[in-house]
Design a protein around this motif. Structure first.
Motif, PDB file in Angstrom:
ATOM      1  N   GLY A 188      -1.402 -11.400   3.234  1.00  0.00           N
ATOM      2  CA  GLY A 188      -0.770 -11.973   4.339  1.00  0.00           C
ATOM      3  C   GLY A 188      -0.268 -13.490   4.314  1.00  0.00           C
ATOM      4  N   LEU A 189       0.061 -13.947   2.928  1.00  0.00           N
ATOM      5  CA  LEU A 189       0.311 -15.337   2.717  1.00  0.00           C
ATOM      6  C   LEU A 189       1.924 -15.245   3.020  1.00  0.00           C
ATOM      7  N   LYS A 190       2.531 -16.602   2.779  1.00  0.00           N
ATOM      8  CA  LYS A 190       3.705 -16.941   2.919  1.00  0.00           C
ATOM      9  C   LYS A 190       4.988 -16.373   2.136  1.00  0.00           C
ATOM     10  N   LYS A 191       4.460 -16.250   0.879  1.00  0.00           N
ATOM     11  CA  LYS A 191       5.350 -15.823  -0.243  1.00  0.00           C
ATOM     12  C   LYS A 191       5.487 -14.447  -0.325  1.00  0.00           C
ATOM     13  N   VAL A 192       6.816 -13.878  -0.439  1.00  0.00           N
ATOM     14  CA  VAL A 192       7.011 -12.760  -0.837  1.00  0.00           C
ATOM     15  C   VAL A 192       6.864 -12.068  -2.195  1.00  0.00           C
ATOM     16  N   THR A 193       5.805 -11.023  -2.176  1.00  0.00           N
ATOM     17  CA  THR A 193       5.422 -10.619  -3.384  1.00  0.00           C
ATOM     18  C   THR A 193       6.138  -9.251  -3.638  1.00  0.00           C
ATOM     19  N   ARG A 194       6.690  -8.520  -2.953  1.00  0.00           N
ATOM     20  CA  ARG A 194       7.401  -7.439  -3.296  1.00  0.00           C
ATOM     21  C   ARG A 194       8.446  -7.370  -2.076  1.00  0.00           C
ATOM     22  N   THR A 195       9.624  -6.635  -2.344  1.00  0.00           N
ATOM     23  CA  THR A 195      10.788  -6.338  -1.606  1.00  0.00           C
ATOM     24  C   THR A 195      11.088  -4.783  -1.821  1.00  0.00           C
ATOM     25  N   ILE A 196      10.870  -3.988  -0.612  1.00  0.00           N
ATOM     26  CA  ILE A 196      11.176  -2.531  -0.985  1.00  0.00           C
ATOM     27  C   ILE A 196      12.594  -2.267  -0.354  1.00  0.00           C
ATOM     28  N   ASN A 197      13.566  -2.460  -1.311  1.00  0.00           N
ATOM     29  CA  ASN A 197      14.899  -2.381  -0.808  1.00  0.00           C
ATOM     30  C   ASN A 197      15.367  -0.839  -0.529  1.00  0.00           C
ATOM     31  N   ALA A 198      14.549  -0.016  -0.784  1.00  0.00           N
ATOM     32  CA  ALA A 198      14.959   1.515  -0.680  1.00  0.00           C
ATOM     33  C   ALA A 198      14.626   1.780   1.057  1.00  0.00           C
ATOM     34  N   ALA A 199      13.564   0.791   1.601  1.00  0.00           N
ATOM     35  CA  ALA A 199      13.307   0.690   2.913  1.00  0.00           C
ATOM     36  C   ALA A 199      14.031  -0.299   3.638  1.00  0.00           C
ATOM     37  N   ASN A 200      15.379  -0.158   3.814  1.00  0.00           N
ATOM     38  CA  ASN A 200      16.186  -0.925   4.561  1.00  0.00           C
ATOM     39  C   ASN A 200      16.367  -0.571   5.717  1.00  0.00           C
ATOM     40  N   GLN A 201      16.589  -1.677   6.711  1.00  0.00           N
ATOM     41  CA  GLN A 201      16.554  -1.661   8.199  1.00  0.00           C
ATOM     42  C   GLN A 201      15.569  -0.528   8.853  1.00  0.00           C
ATOM     43  N   ALA A 202      14.458  -0.742   8.392  1.00  0.00           N
ATOM     44  CA  ALA A 202      13.355   0.041   9.111  1.00  0.00           C
ATOM     45  C   ALA A 202      12.891  -0.401  10.481  1.00  0.00           C
ATOM     46  N   GLY A 203      12.479   0.560  11.211  1.00  0.00           N
ATOM     47  CA  GLY A 203      12.316   0.138  12.603  1.00  0.00           C
ATOM     48  C   GLY A 203      10.776   0.313  12.675  1.00  0.00           C
ATOM     49  N   PHE A 204       9.805   1.019  12.022  1.00  0.00           N
ATOM     50  CA  PHE A 204       8.436   1.240  12.065  1.00  0.00           C
ATOM     51  C   PHE A 204       7.816   1.449  10.823  1.00  0.00           C
ATOM     52  N   ILE A 205       6.719   0.991  10.558  1.00  0.00           N
ATOM     53  CA  ILE A 205       5.816   1.270   9.133  1.00  0.00           C
ATOM     54  C   ILE A 205       4.267   1.532   9.701  1.00  0.00           C
ATOM     55  N   MET A 206       3.819   2.308   8.935  1.00  0.00           N
ATOM     56  CA  MET A 206       2.381   2.782   8.973  1.00  0.00           C
ATOM     57  C   MET A 206       1.876   2.787   7.586  1.00  0.00           C
ATOM     58  N   LEU A 207       0.440   2.557   7.636  1.00  0.00           N
ATOM     59  CA  LEU A 207      -0.347   2.783   6.457  1.00  0.00           C
ATOM     60  C   LEU A 207      -1.303   3.688   6.626  1.00  0.00           C
ATOM     61  N   ASP A 208      -1.662   4.823   5.744  1.00  0.00           N
ATOM     62  CA  ASP A 208      -2.725   5.805   5.895  1.00  0.00           C
ATOM     63  C   ASP A 208      -3.847   5.355   5.123  1.00  0.00           C
ATOM     64  N   ALA A 209      -4.962   6.080   5.268  1.00  0.00           N
ATOM     65  CA  ALA A 209      -6.360   5.552   4.663  1.00  0.00           C
ATOM     66  C   ALA A 209      -6.313   5.401   3.197  1.00  0.00           C
ATOM     67  N   HIS A 210      -5.399   5.783   2.430  1.00  0.00           N
ATOM     68  CA  HIS A 210      -5.249   5.435   0.996  1.00  0.00           C
ATOM     69  C   HIS A 210      -4.137   4.525   0.638  1.00  0.00           C
ATOM     70  N   ASP A 211      -3.706   3.778   1.909  1.00  0.00           N
ATOM     71  CA  ASP A 211      -2.529   2.728   1.617  1.00  0.00           C
ATOM     72  C   ASP A 211      -1.239   3.256   1.414  1.00  0.00           C
ATOM     73  N   ASP A 212      -1.085   4.506   1.416  1.00  0.00           N
ATOM     74  CA  ASP A 212       0.242   4.837   1.191  1.00  0.00           C
ATOM     75  C   ASP A 212       1.205   4.390   2.451  1.00  0.00           C
ATOM     76  N   LEU A 213       2.263   3.718   2.325  1.00  0.00           N
ATOM     77  CA  LEU A 213       3.019   3.147   3.307  1.00  0.00           C
ATOM     78  C   LEU A 213       4.297   4.225   3.675  1.00  0.00           C
ATOM     79  N   TYR A 214       4.250   4.316   4.972  1.00  0.00           N
ATOM     80  CA  TYR A 214       5.346   5.355   5.770  1.00  0.00           C
ATOM     81  C   TYR A 214       6.291   4.415   6.209  1.00  0.00           C
ATOM     82  N   VAL A 215       7.552   4.553   6.193  1.00  0.00           N
ATOM     83  CA  VAL A 215       8.406   3.597   6.759  1.00  0.00           C
ATOM     84  C   VAL A 215       9.486   4.691   7.490  1.00  0.00           C
ATOM     85  N   SER A 216       9.850   4.531   8.665  1.00  0.00           N
ATOM     86  CA  SER A 216      10.729   5.025   9.506  1.00  0.00           C
ATOM     87  C   SER A 216      12.049   4.343   9.597  1.00  0.00           C
ATOM     88  N   ILE A 217      13.117   4.977   9.060  1.00  0.00           N
ATOM     89  CA  ILE A 217      14.357   4.305   8.823  1.00  0.00           C
ATOM     90  C   ILE A 217      15.526   4.808   9.632  1.00  0.00           C
TER      91      ILE A 217
END
Length: 352
Positions: A188-217
């Motif tokens: 949660g620090l200031k520097k970007v460590t990863r940019t996920i360009n495949a998830a562009n213009q996302a409105g909602f994100i969610m993480l599951d118990a395994h830390d899989d990231l779900y992105v609603s685009i």
């Protein structure tokens, strides 16, 4: 959590409706293999928080009754909901540019956070109890506060109209940007460590118990809507769902890992609104729920795998509604409709 591309909505009340039994068998796939269904469990006592244009309505799910409301003048326009580890309720108010903290299980106001808050669209907590606020107003940044409400830092790098924030089990922050990609910040620090360009213009994100990231685009004018699942702390796409996705809004997972997607009628482009369900690792919907669904802006699942749908007052499936409909585990027909103290609901949260 300004999920309606600039519009915020909310709702709550209980009216009995026609009952139906949960499905007894799994629907087959094109390969003939049955998909998993939601199992019926005994409902544990939980609280459903419903954000709407009149405030927040809290329902006791064990008794199916309205417990309390958080409304004007304290709360004017709800844009996000969250609970900390102690069960205190946090309500983001996009009109007054503040985040309100209420004591667990009551309407007692404990704290008001205003410094650095500008059009809050989403709020979340890390493991240390620090509060993260996505500011979609003039500042267009993410502010971080200590548990006592003190501003710790402001994140601006990689932020472009932040719509939603979430943190994984390691404390890494993910930001969905309406005008850009999803950006990740280690611890949660200031520097970007990863940019996920495949998830562009996302409105909602969610993480599951395994830390899989779900992105609603939804994307520009929602021309190519999808939901994408990414591997933990990675850009690797596990699956991209387009089947049944039109105007994807809120997401939820049940205990079996089935994914539920709220599909709204943004802009009145179509007259059929529904919630779609996807089995783990599958990209084709195995279940479509349209009974009682009117512009679904959010979905939630309780401990018994019952499904809740926030129906914004839209034009889908007949006359305008403005309610929260309740579906039993495995069922596609609602058994209850919540309407008391609910006006145009857009946010749902199952908590304590």
């Amino acid at each position: 959590m300004n999920r309606y591309l600039g519009f915020v909505v909310i709702a709550a009340s209980l009216v009995s409706a026609g009952c139906s039994q949960a499905s007894q068998s799994s629907p087959p796939t094109s390969s003939g293999v049955a998909e998993p269904i939601r199992k019926t469990h005994r409902l544990a006592t939980q609280t459903l928080y419903i954000g709407n244009e009149s405030g927040v309505a809290a329902y006791d799910l064990g008794a199916s009754t309205l417990e309390r409301t958080y409304g004007r003048p304290t709360v004017s326009y709800v844009s996000a909901l969250a609970q900390d580890a102690s069960g205190n309720l946090y309500v983001a108010d996009s009109y007054s540019n503040e985040v309100l903290k209420f004591a667990a299980g009551s309407t007692q106001l404990l704290q008001t956070v205003t410094h650095g808050v500008s059009g809050p669209s989403s709020i979340a907590f890390d493991g240390e109890g620090n509060l993260y606020v996505a500011n979609d107003g003039q500042t267009k940044d993410v502010t971080v506060y200590s548990p006592d409400g003190r501003l710790i830092r402001t994140i601006t790098q990689g932020i472009d109209y932040p719509g939603h924030v979430a943190l994984d089990s390691r404390g890494n922050l993910y930001v969905a940007n309406y005008a850009g990609p999803v950006t990740e910040y280690d611890l949660g620090l200031k520097k970007v460590t990863r940019t996920i360009n495949a998830a562009n213009q996302a409105g909602f994100i969610m993480l599951d118990a395994h830390d899989d990231l779900y992105v609603s685009i939804c994307g520009k004018r929602c021309m190519r809507p999808s939901v994408i699942e990414f591997a933990p702390q990675s850009k690797r796409v596990l699956r991209k769902i387009t089947d049944g996705i039109r105007d994807s809004q809120g997401l939820a997972l049940d205990s079996a890992g089935n994914l539920f997607v709220a599909d709204a009628n943004y802009g009145g482009k179509h007259r059929t609104c529904y919630v779609t369900a996807y089995a783990p690792n599958r990209t084709s919907a195995y279940e479509t729920i349209s009974s009682g669904v009117h512009d679904a802006l959010d979905v939630a699942i309780d401990a018994a795998d019952n499904l809740y749908v926030a129906n914004y007052k839209g034009l889908c499936n007949g006359s305008p509604d403005g309610s929260v409909t309740v579906y039993p585990a495995g069922g596609t027909t609602y058994t209850h409709k919540l309407t008391e103290s609910i006006i145009r609901p857009s946010l749902l949260m199952v908590g304590t």
